[in-house]
Structures are given as structure tokens and as C-alpha cells.
Design a protein around this motif. Structure first.
Motif, mmCIF file in Angstrom:
data_model
loop_
_atom_site.group_PDB
_atom_site.id
_atom_site.type_symbol
_atom_site.label_atom_id
_atom_site.label_comp_id
_atom_site.label_asym_id
_atom_site.label_seq_id
_atom_site.Cartn_x
_atom_site.Cartn_y
_atom_site.Cartn_z
ATOM 1 N N ASP A 112 -22.264 4.695 24.093
ATOM 2 C CA ASP A 112 -21.478 4.121 23.004
ATOM 3 C C ASP A 112 -22.304 3.079 22.271
ATOM 4 O O ASP A 112 -22.215 2.938 21.057
ATOM 5 N N TYR A 113 -23.067 2.315 23.040
ATOM 6 C CA TYR A 113 -23.917 1.278 22.450
ATOM 7 C C TYR A 113 -25.306 1.383 23.056
ATOM 8 O O TYR A 113 -25.442 1.496 24.270
ATOM 9 N N GLY A 114 -26.308 1.332 22.219
ATOM 10 C CA GLY A 114 -27.655 1.404 22.736
ATOM 11 C C GLY A 114 -28.517 0.273 22.211
ATOM 12 O O GLY A 114 -28.315 -0.203 21.091
ATOM 13 N N ILE A 115 -29.427 -0.174 23.048
ATOM 14 C CA ILE A 115 -30.470 -1.072 22.557
ATOM 15 C C ILE A 115 -31.803 -0.404 22.850
ATOM 16 O O ILE A 115 -32.080 -0.024 23.989
ATOM 17 N N VAL A 116 -32.612 -0.225 21.808
ATOM 18 C CA VAL A 116 -33.945 0.318 21.981
ATOM 19 C C VAL A 116 -34.868 -0.864 22.224
ATOM 20 O O VAL A 116 -34.967 -1.757 21.376
ATOM 21 N N GLY A 117 -35.476 -0.887 23.394
ATOM 22 C CA GLY A 117 -36.362 -2.024 23.644
ATOM 23 C C GLY A 117 -36.803 -2.085 25.094
ATOM 24 O O GLY A 117 -36.393 -1.265 25.927
ATOM 25 N N LEU A 150 -24.564 -6.869 20.917
ATOM 26 C CA LEU A 150 -24.043 -5.981 21.965
ATOM 27 C C LEU A 150 -22.896 -6.659 22.715
ATOM 28 O O LEU A 150 -21.833 -6.066 22.937
ATOM 29 N N LYS A 189 -23.630 4.234 18.846
ATOM 30 C CA LYS A 189 -24.552 3.669 17.870
ATOM 31 C C LYS A 189 -25.642 2.853 18.554
ATOM 32 O O LYS A 189 -25.452 2.302 19.632
ATOM 33 N N ILE A 190 -26.781 2.810 17.893
ATOM 34 C CA ILE A 190 -27.851 1.937 18.335
ATOM 35 C C ILE A 190 -27.535 0.555 17.751
ATOM 36 O O ILE A 190 -27.425 0.395 16.535
ATOM 37 N N VAL A 191 -27.346 -0.389 18.619
ATOM 38 C CA VAL A 191 -26.960 -1.724 18.171
ATOM 39 C C VAL A 191 -28.155 -2.430 17.529
ATOM 40 O O VAL A 191 -28.000 -3.192 16.570
ATOM 41 N N GLY A 192 -29.337 -2.165 18.060
ATOM 42 C CA GLY A 192 -30.509 -2.805 17.483
ATOM 43 C C GLY A 192 -31.708 -2.646 18.390
ATOM 44 O O GLY A 192 -31.648 -1.892 19.369
ATOM 45 N N GLU A 193 -32.767 -3.354 18.070
ATOM 46 C CA GLU A 193 -33.979 -3.253 18.864
ATOM 47 C C GLU A 193 -34.299 -4.562 19.562
ATOM 48 O O GLU A 193 -34.161 -5.635 18.967
ATOM 49 N N ALA A 239 -31.034 -7.959 19.827
ATOM 50 C CA ALA A 239 -29.802 -7.195 19.621
ATOM 51 C C ALA A 239 -28.720 -7.562 20.648
ATOM 52 O O ALA A 239 -27.574 -7.126 20.542
ATOM 53 N N VAL A 240 -29.112 -8.378 21.640
ATOM 54 C CA VAL A 240 -28.184 -8.656 22.744
ATOM 55 C C VAL A 240 -26.893 -9.363 22.296
ATOM 56 O O VAL A 240 -25.803 -8.933 22.680
ATOM 57 N N ARG A 249 -32.082 -11.467 28.876
ATOM 58 C CA ARG A 249 -31.337 -12.057 27.766
ATOM 59 C C ARG A 249 -29.842 -11.719 27.884
ATOM 60 O O ARG A 249 -28.981 -12.566 27.647
#
Ligand code: FAD
Ligand code: AMP
Lengths: 327, 249
Positions: free
Chosen positions: A302-307, B238, B226-230, B234-235, A315
Motif C-alpha cells: 500500500d505504501y512504499g519507500i524506495v531507499g 509514511l 503508492k510509492i511515498v517517496g525516496e 519520506a518517513v 528514522r
């Protein structure tokens, strides 16, 4: 007594306290009893007094049957099965929980009663000709089976965590149930504490899982800290890291591990192989953290963070702690 | 020591499931079938037990279609001595499978009967325990450790938040969980030898049972996410989404 008008829900206790899943089974039983105009009996098997029994009426037990036996403190496969089988003919439906204990007990009850068993059921509806139609995940959740049950009684195990216990007060009158004579062919000697005293991934409302992206077993500390900050969270793992010996196999999520449906699932450094997805795709909310934007896990998240997880996870833990007013 | 293993033929775990034309089964076109992964732990344990006992016999039983001969051969290639295919189309009612297996195993004189804890197609989680009950044998299910000596067995099984230690005496049945052992891969020599090992095919007829599949359906698709960010920046977003949109923390 007309067996068509009675339903039996079987509870589970550990160390003399009813487990939460028992109230889920009672809630399922109450709902079904109301739909088919039956009364609900709730069975408690124990070695002595069991706490929580006094609350079964609040959750919809018309009667509470207490089966006490000196050897019932720990799970007693033969004794429990013999007790349930001795009253099976009085019921239209027997409900159990698809827990470690229920998965062992239910087939014993079915075999002794001479009828089929539907396991890990997520929905029950009355069907034609006094039958029931149940829904259950098959192929590791890649498909759903709708099955018609014509067994008398219909024996069903309910998948844990699929419904919330709901209060619906009924008398909950306590009745003693005589335990029949039985031979204990297998004996549970003790319950050892697991290597790690954490919540079980199959039961926790939040699961924080890690995969090969963690690079080193010691780095799971990051996930443990996140789980601690969240509270009520278990730490899970992909098979790759379980096979590498980084985590206990009890923590493995997926087709050959556990199927989980928590309200929140974190997949951290996990690519999202089909066998992993099979075990967690029914989670309410899925969060993926992965440095590869094309990782398949993002297709179900549902939610992704690329990193880089080594930056994102600390964090995240910090933000959650702040939210909880601890940081 | 005489040991039986019950083995099921199932679709490979990488199979992408689609529903077949009758809506009551998966579409088997192009599907690769393999031995049920949990049954591989049972096979490995059987081979280890026979090795430890210094002799005896291992026999694999499989109930399934004609094509399941291949599955039985895979077990023979691992080192099992002989195989029996109970040829029948299968059943949605695990109790009917258990009855057929129990009828076949009853007079086999086995010290140990091993099963997988569950089959990864129907997820029934029942056939092993039911078969043992029908045979009147002690049964310990979902074991991740087994120790047999002097006709006594001690096993461990994982339960929520703990490990149960359970004992029984032989003859007995066990259903196997992951963690019990590391299944061996068949050697080339094993594969060659398997071709000459006895494989008996016996047609069996299953009863109608009390459970029938009405439909097989695909689960609802997950809504696209959705991709929240990089990166770590982005935390905060989120956390806000988890709190305000998903309402899960
Ligand atoms: C019969 C069978 C049964 C199986 N059963 C299961 C099962 O039950 N459960 C299961 O999980 N698997 C199962 N598998 C294995 C499955 O096919 C995959 O091999 C496994 O899930 C991969 O684990 P992984 O995602 O941890 O590793 P990988 O696929 O190696 O993924 C690691 C991920 O981490 C990411 N990453 C690396 N470094 C970082 C970083 N610094 N920050 C962020 N991301 C990073 C990478 O981009 C990658 O996506 C099974 C396989 C078979 C054949
Ligand atoms: N058709 C079958 N033939 C042989 N063994 C089976 C069959 N079906 C189930 N079993 C055994 O019973 C175990 C549990 O299967 P199930 O109850 O279907 O999840 C499997 O791991 C096998 O060991």
C-alpha cells in the motif's frame, strides 16, 4: 435435545487463562447461532479454574461447559478429542480455532466423529438442505475455495485474526461436563519458551519482516527496535534468511512458513517472491522498504519507500517513538 | 525399522494460480507438479531413521492420478525402497483420503508412519492426524524435532509463543514441519536406481464424503499502492499516512 438447534464452540487456554482466539471462536459461534436460530454452548477444557470463563457470556455463550480433568492443564490430544467426540452428536456445528492446538485437535475430533473437517475457514454461511458453505484460502492464499459441508455435525476450524471478538451478552450459565474415560497415547510433557520471547508472527497485530537486504543477522536489531517502538509487533523473516540460519524457522512468513494477516505488515529488504507474498497478502496494510524500485514487493504494498533500509528504518523507529511520546 | 511415508503430488509453489473452466478447480494447463514440500521433510526423516536403525524398509504411498507415478519416482530417487500409487482422482474431503490411506497402511506392520503437516494445494492440515486416528496410532503433528530410541519417541512442535515437548511410544505417526531436517537432493545414481525400484499401482475408489468444492475463486486484487517517496526523508509522510489514512498506528 434437537442437535439441529445447537452449536458448540471449543475454547483454548494456556496456563489457566483463555486465549484471545477463544473469544474469536465464540464470536463466530454467536453469529452463526443467530443466523440459524440455534443456541451456543462454549466448551472449556482445563486442569483447574480457567480465568476468562466468566466473560464468555458477555461474548455470546448461552451455556459454558466446563470439562475439568487433572491431565487437562496442558493440551491432552486424546483426552480433549474424546471429550468433544462424546458430545459431538448433540451439535449441528462444532467450531474450533485453527491454532497449533486446534490444527492437531480438529482432525482427531472429525475422525472420531466420522465426518469431514473444513480448516482455516474465514467465512461461514448457511447453505441448502441444512448444509453450510464455507470460504477458506487454498494454494497459500493464491485462491479461495468455497466448499459445501454436509457433515452432521459440520466441523470447522476458524482462522485466527480474521474477526474481532464482539460483545453480545447471553446468560453463559456454567455447566460441568463429565470427561469420558480415555487413554493418553501421546503426552505433552512441557511447553518450552521459544529462543526469543516475542509475539508470534501468526498472532501479532503488527509484523515487521526482514529479508536478505538486512545483510547480516545482527542487523535484525534494527527491526527489533522498530517492533519495540510500535509495540504489539512481531519480527518476521523471508525464507532466504531463515534458510541462512539468521532467524528461527518459526518466524518465516510465506508458503512454507506462516500465513499472517496482521493489520500492518512491513516488508524490509524483502524482494517479494511469490512464495513470500502468499503468506502476507491478506495483511490489511502493507509497507515495503526496498532500494530497488522495481522489486515485486511494491506491487502489493500500500505504501512504499524506495531507499536504503539502513537509513530508512532507524528514522522510522525514531518517528514512531516520537509519536508515542518517547523520543 | 519399517517406515511409511505419505506423499502428495501438488503444483509447484511458483505456480501462478488461474481458475479452470468449470470454476471448481485451478487450471492445470502448463502447471508443473512436484512432491509436497512438507512431505520432503517426511521422506528425509524416513531415510534418516532407517539409516540410524541400520536396516529396515521405507515405503512411499501416494494417492493421486496416474501422473503421480512421477512424484513417487522422485521419492524413490531420494532413496525410498518402493512405492505404491493409490490411483484415484482425489477428494475435497480430506477424511476420505485418510480412510483410503488408513485402509492401505493398516496391515503394513509399520513402526513409523510419516506425513507432511499440510499439503500446499488444499491447505487441509488434517490427513496425517486423521489417518493415525483411524489406525488407532499415537500421533504427534507438525514436529520440528524427533528423537527415537528404545521404541519411544520424543518430539517438539512449535505452538504460538512456545515449543511443546511431546512423547509417545511406537508404532506411531508423525506429521512433519519445516525445520525438522534438510531434505537431500536425489543423486544421479539415485535417479537411475529409482527406475528399477518397485512401484505398485492400485486403483482405489473414494467415498463421496461430506465436503464438496462449490467454487474456486481468485482473491480480490489488492488496490494499487503508492510509492511515498525516496530515502529517509519520506518517513514522516509514511508515518502520517499510516496514522491518518490507513489508521493502523
Ligand atoms: C518450495 C519453495 C517454498 C518457498 N517458501 C517461501 C516462504 O515461505 N517464504 C519466503 O519468504 N520465501 C519462500 N521461498 C523463497 C522465495 O522464492 C525467495 O527466494 C525468498 O523469499 C527471497 O528472500 P528475500 O526477499 O529475503 O531475498 P532477495 O530475493 O534476495 O531479496 C532481497 C531484497 O533486499 C533488497 N535490498 C538489498 N539491500 C538493501 C538495502 N540496503 N536497503 C533496502 N533494500 C535492500 C533487494 O533490492 C532485494 O529486493 C520458497 C521457495 C521455494 C522454491
Ligand atoms: N493424496 C494424498 N496421497 C498421499 N498422502 C497424502 C495425500 N493427501 C494428503 N496426504 C498426506 O497428508 C499430509 C497433509 O495433507 P492435507 O491434510 O491435505 O493438508 C500431506 O503432507 C501428506 O503427507
Amino acid at each position: 435435545m434437537n442437535p439441529m438447534s445447537r452449536i458448540l464452540a471449543v475454547t483454548e487456554q494456556r496456563d489457566g487463562t483463555l486465549r484471545k482466539v477463544s473469544f474469536e471462536v465464540v464470536t463466530a459461534g454467536r453469529r452463526l447461532a443467530d443466523r440459524v436460530e440455534a443456541t451456543l454452548d462454549v466448551l472449556v477444557l482445563g486442569g483447574g479454574p480457567v480465568s476468562g470463563v466468566e466473560r464468555l457470556g458477555e461474548y455470546g455463550a448461552d451455556r459454558v461447559l466446563a470439562a475439568r480433568h487433572a491431565e487437562f492443564g496442558l493440551y491432552n490430544p486424546d483426552g480433549y478429542a474424546a471429550t468433544i467426540a462424546s458430545v459431538a452428536g448433540d451439535y449441528r456445528v462444532i467450531l474450533l480455532a485453527a491454532t497449533a492446538t486446534g490444527r492437531d485437535l480438529a482432525p482427531r475430533v472429525a475422525a472420531r466423529t466420522g465426518t469431514g473437517l473444513a480448516t482455516d475457514v474465514t467465512e461461514i454461511a448457511p447453505g441448502p438442505d441444512q448444509s453450510f458453505v464455507v470460504t477458506r484460502p487454498v494454494y497459500a492464499g493464491k485462491a479461495l475455495q468455497r466448499a459445501r459441508l454436509d457433515g452432521k455435525p459440520a466441523i470447522i476450524s476458524i482462522r485466527p485474526n480474521t474477526l474481532q471478538p464482539v460483545e453480545q451478552p447471553r446468560p453463559g450459565d456454567l455447566v460441568e461436563l463429565a470427561v469420558p474415560a480415555f487413554t493418553a497415547k501421546v503426552k505433552v510433557r512441557e511447553i518450552k519458551a521459544p529462543a526469543e520471547a516475542r509475539l508470534d508472527v501468526a498472532e501479532a497485530p503488527i509484523v515487521v519482516s526482514g529479508g536478505r537486504g538486512l545483510k547480516d543477522p545482527a542487523n535484525f536489531k534494527l527491526l527489533e527496535e522498530l517492533a519495540d517502538a510500535l509495540g504489539n509487533a512481531a519480527v518476521g523473516a523471508s525464507r532466504a534468511v531463515v534458510d541462512a540460519g539468521w532467524r528461527d524457522h518459526g518466524a518465516q512468513v510465506g508458503q512454507t512458513g506462516k500465513t499472517v494477516s496482521p493489520s500492518l505488515y512491513f516488508a524490509i529488504g524483502i524482494s517479494g517472491a511469490i512464495q513470500h507474498l502468499a503468506g502476507m497478502r491478506t495483511a490489511k496494510t502493507i509497507v515495503a522498504i526496498n532500494r530497488d524500485k522495481d522489486a515485486p514487493i511494491f506491487k502489493v504494498a500500500d505504501y512504499g519507500i524506495v531507499g536504503d533500509l539502513f537509513e530508512v528504518v532507524p528514522r522510522l523507529t525514531q518517528e514512531i517513538r516520537r509519536l508515542r511520546g518517547e523520543g | 525399522m519399517k517406515i511409511a511415508v505419505c506423499l502428495k503430488r501438488v503444483p509447484d509453489t511458483t505456480t501462478k494460480v488461474t481458475v479452470g473452466p468449470d470454476g471448481k478447480a485451478i487450471d492445470e494447463a502448463g502447471v508443473k507438479f512436484v512432491p509436497n514440500p512438507y512431505d520432503e521433510y517426511a521422506l528425509e526423516e524416513a531415510l534418516k531413521l532407517k539409516e540410524a536403525a541400520g536396516g529396515g524398509e521405507t515405503v512411499v504411498y501416494c494417492l493421486g492420478p496416474e501422473a503421480a507415478q512421477e512424484t513417487v519416482r522422485a521419492a524413490l530417487a531420494m532413496g525410498v525402497d518402493r512405492g505404491v500409487l493409490l490411483q484415484a482422482p482425489g477428494s475435497a474431503d480430506g477424511f476420505e483420503i485418510a480412510k483410503a490411506l488408513a485402509a492401505e497402511l493398516r496391515d503394513g506392520g509399520y513402526d513409523v508412519i510419516l506425513f507432511g503437516k499440510l499439503a500446499v494445494d488444499d491447505y487441509n492440515h488434517q490427513v496425517g492426524v486423521m489417518t493415525a486416528e483411524l489406525l488407532g496410532l499415537p500421533c504427534i503433528s507438525a514436529i520440528s524435532r524427533l528423537n527415537i530410541s528404545g521404541g519411544q519417541a520424543e518430539a517438539e512442535r512449535e505452538i504460538e509463543g512456545g515449543i511443546e515437548v511431546i512423547t509417545c511410544s511406537l508404532p506411531a505417526a508423525f506429521t512433519c514441519d519445516k525445520g525438522l531436517n534438510h531434505p537431500r537432493l536425489p543423486s544421479l545414481k539415485g535417479i537411475m536406481a529409482a527406475k528399477k525400484k518397485p512401484l505398485e499401482v492400485k486403483p482405489v475408489t473414494l467415498g463421496p464424503g461430506t465436503i464438496a468444492t462449490v467454487a474456486i475463486e481468485l482473491p480480490p486484487e489488492r488496490k494499487p499502492g503508492k510509492i511515498v517517496g525516496e530515502g529517509a526523508d519520506a518517513v514522516p509522510e509514511l508515518v502520517r499516512l499510516l496514522r491518518e489514512e490507513a489508521k493502523v498506528i
